[in-house]
Design an enzyme around this catalytic site. Structure first.
Site, PDB file in Angstrom:
ATOM      1  N   CYS A 122      23.393  -6.839  19.191  1.00 58.69           N
ATOM      2  CA  CYS A 122      23.483  -7.592  20.434  1.00 58.69           C
ATOM      3  C   CYS A 122      22.120  -7.562  21.130  1.00 58.69           C
ATOM      4  O   CYS A 122      21.126  -7.982  20.552  1.00 58.69           O
ATOM      5  CB  CYS A 122      24.625  -6.978  21.266  1.00 58.69           C
ATOM      6  SG  CYS A 122      24.905  -7.600  22.913  1.00 58.69           S
ATOM      7  N   ASP A 176      30.490 -16.795  17.169  1.00 56.19           N
ATOM      8  CA  ASP A 176      29.889 -16.044  18.276  1.00 56.19           C
ATOM      9  C   ASP A 176      29.737 -16.969  19.477  1.00 56.19           C
ATOM     10  O   ASP A 176      28.967 -17.933  19.441  1.00 56.19           O
ATOM     11  CB  ASP A 176      28.530 -15.504  17.840  1.00 56.19           C
ATOM     12  CG  ASP A 176      27.959 -14.481  18.804  1.00 56.19           C
ATOM     13  OD1 ASP A 176      28.204 -14.607  20.020  1.00 56.19           O
ATOM     14  OD2 ASP A 176      27.272 -13.562  18.341  1.00 56.19           O
ATOM     15  N   HIS A 208      30.996 -12.477  18.123  1.00 52.82           N
ATOM     16  CA  HIS A 208      30.015 -11.515  18.636  1.00 52.82           C
ATOM     17  C   HIS A 208      30.592 -10.099  18.551  1.00 52.82           C
ATOM     18  O   HIS A 208      31.747  -9.869  18.852  1.00 52.82           O
ATOM     19  CB  HIS A 208      29.659 -11.853  20.085  1.00 52.82           C
ATOM     20  CG  HIS A 208      28.415 -11.171  20.551  1.00 52.82           C
ATOM     21  ND1 HIS A 208      27.162 -11.573  20.132  1.00 52.82           N
ATOM     22  CD2 HIS A 208      28.224 -10.111  21.373  1.00 52.82           C
ATOM     23  CE1 HIS A 208      26.262 -10.786  20.696  1.00 52.82           C
ATOM     24  NE2 HIS A 208      26.881  -9.898  21.449  1.00 52.82           N
TER      25      HIS A 208
END
Length: 240
Positions: A122, A176, A208
């Site tokens: 991330c 995502d 994600h």
């Protein structure tokens, strides 16, 4: 492989920074991988990943990039707070933090010289990309997981693609909602145009955070494949 873990204190230009270190117990000299956290801090998941990396035969260090903050771990169900803290980070200061980890690793007798890689998730994926460019003399392999915001910032990590000096393997999820596929396309183009040694894989069913088994977005099939790719990639570039 049996490992030992500890919380260490590293010197940065702005004072001490905690980092979580895991390494094999056998006392041999090992390559190293820096593990950069998500926006939620050096939490149980990041520590677990760090330990997994160590059990695979590496010295693994996860620096606390929130060491300037009073609140350094945020629950997964409080994304707005995590984003708020994350947005206070400054790229040059985070690169100083990564530099402090590199300096630590280079000074340890149990770390194989010239064999430092980096990974991140991330937010940490974005910093992994940036570190591959900024610390291009020290970083020998980089693997960002769902790195968000790589084309964002002034200058953005994407603008520094030409400085990347190591093989880089990027993982994204097609579902995502935090990383537009346009960003993935921009990254692919920049790496191609700059003739970098890269692989970019998009998992069609992954969203994600698909690698994190503590989040609802965990996707086991993609995560397991990503771990296999992780093992072979870093073995190829750091263990040879």
């Amino acid at each position: 492989m049996d490992i030992t873990t500890s919380t260490i204190q590293l010197n940065t230009p702005e004072g001490k920074m905690e980092a979580y270190e895991a390494r094999p117990k056998d006392g041999g000299t090992r390559p190293a991988i820096i593990v950069l956290m998500e926006a939620f801090g050096v939490n149980s998941h990041i520590k677990d990943v760090t330990e997994r990396v160590a059990r695979d035969g590496y010295v693994a260090v996860a620096p606390d990039l929130y060491h300037r903050e009073t609140e350094r771990i945020v629950p997964y169900n409080d994304l707005p707070k995590a984003i708020g803290i994350m947005n206070r980070l400054q790229d040059p200061k985070v690169m100083d933090d990564v530099g402090a980890v590199i300096l630590h690793l280079k000074s340890q007798s149990y770390v194989k010289a010239g064999a430092v890689g980096i990974t991140g998730f991330c937010m940490g994926g974005r910093f992994t990309y940036l570190a591959a460019a900024h610390h291009n003399k020290e970083i020998k392999a980089a693997m960002p997981f769902y790195g968000g915001g790589i084309p964002m910032g002034k200058p953005s990590p994407l603008e520094r693609t030409g400085d990347i000096g190591c093989p880089i393997y990027l993982l994204f999820g097609a579902k995502d909602q935090l990383i537009p596929q346009d960003h993935v396309a921009q990254i692919n183009k920049a790496l191609t145009d700059n003739k970098k040694n890269f692989t970019l894989k998009v998992y069609p069913e992954a969203g994600h955070g698909f690698f994190c088994n503590e989040r609802g977005s965990y996707h086991a099939e993609s995560a397991n494949d990503a771990w296999e790719k992780f093992q072979s990639f870093f073995s190829q570039h750091l263990k040879k």
